[in-house]
Design an enzyme around this catalytic site. Structure first.
Site, PDB file in Angstrom:
ATOM      1  N   PHE A  40      36.890  44.102  33.041  1.00 42.01           N
ATOM      2  CA  PHE A  40      36.058  44.933  33.876  1.00 42.01           C
ATOM      3  C   PHE A  40      36.924  45.979  34.619  1.00 42.01           C
ATOM      4  O   PHE A  40      36.796  47.180  34.662  1.00 42.01           O
ATOM      5  CB  PHE A  40      35.080  44.244  34.962  1.00 42.01           C
ATOM      6  CG  PHE A  40      33.725  44.320  34.764  1.00 42.01           C
ATOM      7  CD1 PHE A  40      33.049  45.052  33.784  1.00 42.01           C
ATOM      8  CD2 PHE A  40      32.687  43.497  35.575  1.00 42.01           C
ATOM      9  CE1 PHE A  40      31.843  45.282  33.452  1.00 42.01           C
ATOM     10  CE2 PHE A  40      31.622  43.569  35.413  1.00 42.01           C
ATOM     11  CZ  PHE A  40      30.849  44.384  34.387  1.00 42.01           C
ATOM     12  N   GLN A 106      32.785  32.909  33.889  1.00 39.51           N
ATOM     13  CA  GLN A 106      32.020  34.120  34.259  1.00 39.51           C
ATOM     14  C   GLN A 106      31.654  34.872  32.959  1.00 39.51           C
ATOM     15  O   GLN A 106      31.085  35.731  32.967  1.00 39.51           O
ATOM     16  CB  GLN A 106      32.730  34.951  35.204  1.00 39.51           C
ATOM     17  CG  GLN A 106      33.249  34.291  36.514  1.00 39.51           C
ATOM     18  CD  GLN A 106      34.028  35.103  37.310  1.00 39.51           C
ATOM     19  OE1 GLN A 106      33.560  35.689  38.267  1.00 39.51           O
ATOM     20  NE2 GLN A 106      35.433  35.052  37.140  1.00 39.51           N
ATOM     21  N   HIS A 126      27.340  33.706  34.491  1.00 40.85           N
ATOM     22  CA  HIS A 126      26.609  35.085  34.646  1.00 40.85           C
ATOM     23  C   HIS A 126      25.763  35.150  33.242  1.00 40.85           C
ATOM     24  O   HIS A 126      25.673  36.135  33.024  1.00 40.85           O
ATOM     25  CB  HIS A 126      27.771  36.085  34.868  1.00 40.85           C
ATOM     26  CG  HIS A 126      28.405  36.116  35.915  1.00 40.85           C
ATOM     27  ND1 HIS A 126      29.665  36.695  36.314  1.00 40.85           N
ATOM     28  CD2 HIS A 126      28.022  35.520  37.350  1.00 40.85           C
ATOM     29  CE1 HIS A 126      29.985  36.430  37.560  1.00 40.85           C
ATOM     30  NE2 HIS A 126      28.953  35.850  38.159  1.00 40.85           N
ATOM     31  N   CYS A 137       8.638  35.800  31.834  1.00 44.72           N
ATOM     32  CA  CYS A 137       8.606  34.311  31.416  1.00 44.72           C
ATOM     33  C   CYS A 137       9.584  33.581  30.903  1.00 44.72           C
ATOM     34  O   CYS A 137       9.409  32.552  30.545  1.00 44.72           O
ATOM     35  CB  CYS A 137       7.200  34.397  30.327  1.00 44.72           C
ATOM     36  SG  CYS A 137       7.572  35.417  28.584  1.00 44.72           S
ATOM     37  N   CYS A 159       8.200  42.210  26.705  1.00 43.55           N
ATOM     38  CA  CYS A 159       8.172  41.052  25.936  1.00 43.55           C
ATOM     39  C   CYS A 159       6.851  41.075  25.299  1.00 43.55           C
ATOM     40  O   CYS A 159       5.767  41.410  25.743  1.00 43.55           O
ATOM     41  CB  CYS A 159       8.031  40.090  27.218  1.00 43.55           C
ATOM     42  SG  CYS A 159       7.314  38.303  26.644  1.00 43.55           S
ATOM     43  N   SER A 200      40.716  35.640  35.977  1.00 40.39           N
ATOM     44  CA  SER A 200      39.476  36.239  36.773  1.00 40.39           C
ATOM     45  C   SER A 200      40.211  37.227  38.030  1.00 40.39           C
ATOM     46  O   SER A 200      41.093  36.356  38.553  1.00 40.39           O
ATOM     47  CB  SER A 200      38.688  35.337  37.388  1.00 40.39           C
ATOM     48  OG  SER A 200      37.584  35.700  38.246  1.00 40.39           O
ATOM     49  N   ASN A 225      46.906  34.818  35.979  1.00 42.67           N
ATOM     50  CA  ASN A 225      46.189  35.933  35.784  1.00 42.67           C
ATOM     51  C   ASN A 225      47.845  36.794  35.872  1.00 42.67           C
ATOM     52  O   ASN A 225      48.621  36.583  36.623  1.00 42.67           O
ATOM     53  CB  ASN A 225      45.520  36.454  37.088  1.00 42.67           C
ATOM     54  CG  ASN A 225      44.698  37.401  36.927  1.00 42.67           C
ATOM     55  OD1 ASN A 225      43.486  37.143  36.055  1.00 42.67           O
ATOM     56  ND2 ASN A 225      44.789  38.581  37.473  1.00 42.67           N
ATOM     57  N   ASP A 242      50.836  36.783  30.617  1.00 44.83           N
ATOM     58  CA  ASP A 242      49.656  36.834  29.771  1.00 44.83           C
ATOM     59  C   ASP A 242      48.867  35.475  29.581  1.00 44.83           C
ATOM     60  O   ASP A 242      50.040  34.594  29.254  1.00 44.83           O
ATOM     61  CB  ASP A 242      50.265  37.446  28.309  1.00 44.83           C
ATOM     62  CG  ASP A 242      49.166  37.504  27.270  1.00 44.83           C
ATOM     63  OD1 ASP A 242      48.580  38.512  27.463  1.00 44.83           O
ATOM     64  OD2 ASP A 242      49.468  36.720  26.420  1.00 44.83           O
TER      65      ASP A 242
END
Ligand code: NAD
Length: 253
Positions: A40, A106, A126, A137, A159, A200, A225, A242
């Site tokens: 993101f 996530q 998520h 439903c 649906c 993350s 990270n 990495d």
């Protein structure tokens, strides 16, 4: 403590893995960039191109639903071509070795299942974008079904059973978190002795609370990270490299 270089980070992580009896990995979009799925927040990441569509907008606006599905169809070649990377495969090796009871993610890309985790051992905070659900439903749909209806009518389908909107089986901003996944992730964080947060940015809440919870419950905390995160200062080990390079040595045969 920040590892001085990749080699010492891998060595220290190896020692911690050997000493741990119950390891819980917590993964974010960074573990899947090696598989070709953009994250993101990195440059070129999804947010730099598209503003996320919040849940209430998806529910209220047919245009937002159409746009959301157009974006999903545009991403399909990327998701369909993605295969587990070294990070996914290393975690699957530790899972097969009995060190990892379940993984908290996530991610919505299904790559942990594809790497060898049983579906019931992947706690998806998520949701999952590889299929769809009715928001009324809960009936599940294949993406191919949605796409066919979209192409026939020029818009996002409702649906077949209750006519409420059909959405990827993901959790959007503003949508309630899945209770069962939150409960299971809480229990896993509370009962592990090594918690590894991988790829993350740790800014999306409530998911970002789990590393801190594990640490407060007595686990050692490792953060892998390539850029700093807000929780680096509470971690026992930070490997700022990495993910594929860091976890590659832990891929088993
Ligand atoms: P994020 O994009 O906020 O953070 C990803 C982090 O990983 C960044 O800090 C980045 O610097 C780091 N990173 C990227 N590639 C890396 C690499 N090869 N090695 C080391 N570090 C690397 O992701 P997030 O924290 O997971 O939050 C984004 C939300 O968006 C998630 O909740 C998820 O639901 C969703 N999302 C999922 C996917 C996916 O399923 N693959 C992709 C994009 C977004």
């Amino acid at each position: 403590m920040i590892a001085t270089d990749l080699r010492s980070g891998v060595e220290q992580l190896g020692d911690m893995i050997a000493e741990a009896s119950t390891i819980v990995p917590f993964t974010g979009a960074g573990i899947s960039t090696e598989s070709g799925i953009p994250d993101f927040r990195s440059p070129g990441g999804l947010w730099t191109r598209n503003r996320p569509i919040p849940f209430d907008e998806f529910v209220a606006s047919p245009d937002a639903r159409d746009e959301s599905w157009r974006r999903r169809f545009a991403m399909e070649p990327t998701f369909a071509a993605a295969r587990p990377g070294r990070g996914h495969r290393a975690l699957a090796s530790l899972y097969k070795a009995g060190k990892i009871p379940a993984i908290v993610t996530q991610n919505i890309d299904n790559l942990h299942q594809m790497s060898g985790f049983a579906a019931e051992h992947v706690v998806e905070l998520h949701g999952n974008t590889t299929y769809a659900r009715c928001i009324g439903c809960g009936l599940a749909y294949d993406l191919a079904w949605v796409r066919l209806r979209f192409e026939e009518t020029g818009g996002a389908p409702g649906c077949a059973s209750c006519h409420e909107p059909v959405k990827t089986a993901t959790i959007s901003f503003g949508q309630a978190m899945p209770e069962d996944a939150m409960r299971r992730a809480t229990e896993l964080a509370q009962h592990c002795d090594l918690f590894i947060a991988i790829g993350s940015s740790l800014v999306v809440w409530p998911a970002a609370g789990f590393p801190m919870l594990a640490k407060n419950c007595g686990a050692r905390l490792v953060i892998i990270n390539n850029e700093p995160t807000e929780q680096d200062d509470i971690a026992d080990l930070v490997i700022r490299h990495d993910i594929g390079e860091t976890l590659g040595p832990f891929v088993g045969n």
